[in-house]
Design a protein around this motif. Structure first.
Motif, PDB file in Angstrom:
ATOM      1  N   GLY A   9       0.606  -1.874  -0.091  1.00 52.21           N
ATOM      2  CA  GLY A   9       0.136  -0.198  -0.214  1.00 52.21           C
ATOM      3  C   GLY A   9       0.332   1.250  -0.083  1.00 52.21           C
ATOM      4  O   GLY A   9       0.974   1.808  -1.190  1.00 52.21           O
ATOM      5  N   ASP A  45      -8.567  -1.417   5.426  1.00 55.92           N
ATOM      6  CA  ASP A  45      -7.812  -0.239   5.480  1.00 55.92           C
ATOM      7  C   ASP A  45      -7.031   0.474   6.477  1.00 55.92           C
ATOM      8  O   ASP A  45      -8.143   0.002   7.559  1.00 55.92           O
ATOM      9  N   PRO A  91      -5.858   1.997   1.248  1.00 60.78           N
ATOM     10  CA  PRO A  91      -6.922   0.867   1.457  1.00 60.78           C
ATOM     11  C   PRO A  91      -6.262  -0.755   0.881  1.00 60.78           C
ATOM     12  O   PRO A  91      -4.765  -0.676   1.155  1.00 60.78           O
ATOM     13  N   GLY A  92      -6.340  -1.552   1.675  1.00 57.66           N
ATOM     14  CA  GLY A  92      -5.855  -2.187   2.084  1.00 57.66           C
ATOM     15  C   GLY A  92      -4.683  -2.747   3.035  1.00 57.66           C
ATOM     16  O   GLY A  92      -3.756  -3.910   2.617  1.00 57.66           O
ATOM     17  N   SER A  93      -4.414  -1.971   3.413  1.00 56.16           N
ATOM     18  CA  SER A  93      -2.828  -2.034   3.337  1.00 56.16           C
ATOM     19  C   SER A  93      -2.737  -2.074   5.107  1.00 56.16           C
ATOM     20  O   SER A  93      -1.560  -2.674   6.024  1.00 56.16           O
ATOM     21  N   VAL A 130      -4.877   6.711   5.300  1.00 59.14           N
ATOM     22  CA  VAL A 130      -5.535   6.009   5.394  1.00 59.14           C
ATOM     23  C   VAL A 130      -4.951   5.389   4.098  1.00 59.14           C
ATOM     24  O   VAL A 130      -5.476   6.071   2.847  1.00 59.14           O
TER      25      VAL A 130
END
Lengths: 364, 88
Positions: free
Chosen positions: A175, A269, A279-281, A277
């Protein structure tokens, strides 16, 4: 190289000369970013930054897990620690990091229970020995540290130790790398994260972002070899992936660890200090493990507040070098750290303070 | 922090092993490295073996990390010098 510092020094000098030669052909000044606290340290300790030609800038990115952990997450940890019958179990790295409500160290001094552990397994054992207490393990760290935490949780499940919970806070590197890819010309990839995820996990950087990546070991010569590989690719205009730590890192990584991660966590997130923020990290607990998830326990949270004047976030983006922060080496030192990048010995501010003496003298 | 320390695996059962460094023995979980064999040099991170290295590499990593350890660069989970708290 082992036991022969002179040979190591000769290798370093040779690589530095090669780097200078290649850099003459660079089409533009370049920024190379490492994302690993140990690389941060290796670069500072060996003085590699000053060996770089004027058109090659080395910066530290978000590679220190403690540094990128946002203040709001620590606020939640401390709020959980104030719940009756709750013990916080943590790696020692976190105890001095400031939250809006002070540090874990201060929380403990005020009567809170904090168990510092070497291994997440120790926290499971502590929970087994104290069935009347709720043990919340503060789960931080990148892909290297998340599998041991997942394994400890699996052990608690298997042994029916129900009072062991996690506050999920583990993070994954893709990310932030994607978020920073436009701002840099090449990435030095972290060696031990790559042991888990495999070198091929970074293939997306050249393929989707047109930025080269080189997996690097931890000696000064390892770091320079990776820099040389990155510069060569920039000069040739051929973005790609090089694994220069092939003696430790395989293309596919550690499959059992990856499978356990997938069974335990799912991408969510997550907030990173300095990056917001992404995403998906982050690694959140899967729905079937919800009863292990301390973030579902309702607590009252303060308004998140970073230490006044601290520019740790800008440092983590590689936007400024630590001496550009007004607090660096003045109000903020390793002995009396203000922000996370100075608290952690692997933070860029701590590394600069200890080793880039010129920067410190200018600030003082 | 993401450091993993190379140690020699000297004993193992199904999920557990004993690793040794400088004559000091430690319990290690093999859950993440099920195919490790006695005699292997394994990278140990927070009580778990996570990967293998050859002997020469192990020696090189150790030498480097010993140098860094004086300045608080350590495997994740080990107490940073100067921070009070229980010994791990």
């Amino acid at each position: 190289m082992s036991g022969d510092p002179f040979r190591d020094r000769r290798t370093v000098a040779g690589l530095a000369r090669e780097i200078a030669a290649v850099a003459r052909d660079l089409p533009r000044p370049v920024t190379l970013m490492e994302v690993c606290g140990t690389h941060t340290h290796a670069i500072a300790e060996a003085g590699l930054r000053r060996m770089m030609p004027g058109n090659v800038r080395l910066v530290s990115g978000p590679g220190c897990p403690v540094c990128v952990t946002p203040v709001s997450w620590l606020d939640r940890a401390i709020a959980l620690g104030r719940e009756p019958g709750t013990v916080l179990a943590t790696f020692g790295d976190l105890v001095r990091v400031p939250s809006s409500a002070g540090t874990l160290e201060e929380h403990r001094a005020a009567g809170g229970r904090v168990e510092v552990v070497y291994s997440p397994r120790d926290a499971v054992e502590f929970a087994a020995a104290h069935p009347d207490l709720r043990v919340v393990f503060l789960a931080v760290g990148f892909e290297t540290t998340a599998p041991p935490i997942a394994a400890a949780l699996a052990e608690a499940e298997a042994r029916g130790i129900t009072n062991f919970l996690l506050l999920p806070g583990n993070k994954t590197m893709p990310g932030p790398l994607a978020a920073l890819a436009d701002a840099v010309d090449g990435f030095l990839m972290p060696g031990h994260v790559s042991v888990i995820v495999g070198a091929e996990a970074w293939r997306f950087l050249p393929e989707r972002h047109g930025v080269s990546a080189a997996v690097a070991g931890f000696t000064p010569a390892d770091v320079l070899a990776a820099i040389l590989a990155l510069l060569g690719r920039i000069v040739r205009g051929e973005p790609g992936l090089d694994n220069l730590y092939g003696r430790v890192v395989t293309p596919e990584g550690n499959r059992p660890a990856q499978e356990l991660l997938a069974r335990t966590f799912e991408p969510v997130d997550a907030e990173w200090r300095g990056l917001g923020v992404l995403p998906g990290s982050g690694l959140g607990l899967r729905e079937e493990l919800a009863r292990r998830d301390a973030s579902r326990i309702p607590v009252e949270l303060p308004e998140p507040r970073e230490p006044a004047g601290c520019r740790c976030g800008d440092v983590l983006r590689g936007e400024i070098d630590p001496p550009a922060c007004p607090l660096f080496a003045r109000a903020c030192t390793p002995e009396n750290p203000v922000g996370a990048c100075m608290v952690s010995s692997e933070g860029a501010c701590a590394a600069w303070y200890r080793h880039e003496r010129w920067a410190r003298e200018e600030a003082e | 922090m993401c450091l993993a320390i190379p140690m020699k695996l000297v004993e193992r059962t199904e999920f557990e092993g004993i690793v040794e460094l400088d004559g000091v023995r430690r319990r290690v979980s093999l859950m993440l490295l099920p195919d490790a064999e006695v005699g292997d040099h394994v990278l140990v991170h927070t009580g778990y073996a996570i990967g293998k290295v050859d002997e020469r590499e192990a020696a090189e990593i150790l030498e480097l990390f010993r140098r860094y350890a004086d300045e608080g660069i350590h495997e994740f989970g080990e107490e940073p010098p100067g921070a009070p708290g229980e010994e791990p």
